[in-house]
Design a protein around this motif. Sequence first.
Motif, short mmCIF file in Angstrom:
data_model
loop_
_atom_site.label_atom_id
_atom_site.label_comp_id
_atom_site.label_asym_id
_atom_site.label_seq_id
_atom_site.Cartn_x
_atom_site.Cartn_y
_atom_site.Cartn_z
N VAL A 118 0.83 -1.20 0.00
CA VAL A 118 0.00 0.00 0.00
C VAL A 118 0.87 1.26 0.00
O VAL A 118 0.63 2.20 -0.76
CB VAL A 118 -0.95 0.01 1.22
N VAL A 119 1.89 1.29 0.86
CA VAL A 119 2.80 2.43 0.90
C VAL A 119 3.49 2.61 -0.44
O VAL A 119 3.68 3.74 -0.92
CB VAL A 119 3.81 2.26 2.05
N GLY A 120 3.87 1.52 -1.08
CA GLY A 120 4.49 1.61 -2.40
C GLY A 120 3.56 2.23 -3.42
O GLY A 120 3.97 3.07 -4.25
N LEU A 121 2.28 1.87 -3.39
CA LEU A 121 1.30 2.46 -4.29
C LEU A 121 1.09 3.94 -3.98
O LEU A 121 0.99 4.77 -4.90
CB LEU A 121 -0.03 1.71 -4.18
N MET A 122 1.03 4.29 -2.70
CA MET A 122 0.87 5.70 -2.32
C MET A 122 2.04 6.53 -2.84
O MET A 122 1.86 7.65 -3.33
CB MET A 122 0.77 5.82 -0.80
N ARG A 123 3.23 5.97 -2.74
CA ARG A 123 4.43 6.69 -3.18
C ARG A 123 4.39 6.96 -4.68
O ARG A 123 4.75 8.05 -5.14
CB ARG A 123 5.68 5.89 -2.80
N ILE A 124 3.93 5.99 -5.44
CA ILE A 124 3.86 6.16 -6.90
C ILE A 124 2.82 7.21 -7.27
O ILE A 124 3.07 8.11 -8.08
CB ILE A 124 3.54 4.82 -7.59
N VAL A 125 1.63 7.14 -6.69
CA VAL A 125 0.58 8.10 -7.02
C VAL A 125 1.01 9.51 -6.64
O VAL A 125 0.73 10.47 -7.37
CB VAL A 125 -0.74 7.72 -6.31
#
Length: 349
Positions: free
Chosen positions: A17-24
């Motif tokens: 989830v944190v990885g997805l947040m970082r990309i967005v």
Amino acid sequence: MAKLDAAIPRLTNEESVVGLMRIVALVGDGHTHLDLPPSFPRYPIELHWFGDELRVVASGAPYHAVLGARVSAIGSVPLADLMERATQLVPRDETEGRTRETAAMQLTSPEVLHGLGVIADREQAPFVLESSAGERTTVTLSPARMGDFSSWRMAGGDTPPLYLRRLNEQWWTEFLRDSQTVYFSFSAYPLEAEFRERAAALAKLLDDTRARRLVIDLRRNQGGDFQRFRSLLLPIIEARSAINRAAGPFVIIGPGTFSAAGVTAFDLRNRAHAILVGAPAGIRPNHYGDSAEFRLPNSGLRISYATQFHQFAAATDSEIAPDKRIEPTWEDFRAGRDPVMEWILLYAR
């Protein structure tokens, strides 16, 4: 994205989830972000910046003893490192104040702290806090479901200033008789029928009280439909000569003034002689907005994204700045004072 995709089989859910947040967040604009569901638990504290100090300004039971404490670290990770990590997860192309406040909010999320590797156990977050006397202590917080705030308390005494009252109401007014001032806490844009009804009630209040000035507080307004304000409420203010004059309307802004609320502040300054007071708004005058959303197909997480660019100022303007900059200090907050309203009422005499 390829790096995250390859790593997902080895990551925990929180790390993914944190990885997805970082990309967005790399997109940059404030309307494009990945939202954690409101059903996700949070640590029952609210954090706010006062200069370079991050303080606990509200807390739920059984953590009332931490009210007013300064955050130094979480576990072995110092505050500066925490903010560097959390800032990577939030949009960064708006204002510095908005970025700091949004990143600080992430520090109350068990998913985020676990996904960033700050804590090993989501059920136990060791917040290292410092008192006003400089005494340092570690308080282990457990997450709680948000929604019931009956056990919450706020730092700052038993009589909060106007802007910290009735926090569960998105639109309310109060007539301050001594200064012939209508205070209008405007924190959301209702649907058209309700907006029209509330605007008419505000007009009646202005007329019945013969108010000489209007204070519109946008500090907690996250936006909505600015055209609704332009068509239903701005004409009411423009039409009243007792208000639409120099030192008639005042607009309070800050990092929480976002999206349409920033446009509303501009409109009031440009068309109704309003004086803007407070801190820079959380949105740039020229920004991407008109957000839409979709859900990721596997996780179900919601992503908001901007669809249109708006230009409301010169290309060189980087912020919606107040005409008078006043930012409450921790001493003000602790004493239950609002120096912004104090300045307005003194100016309006």
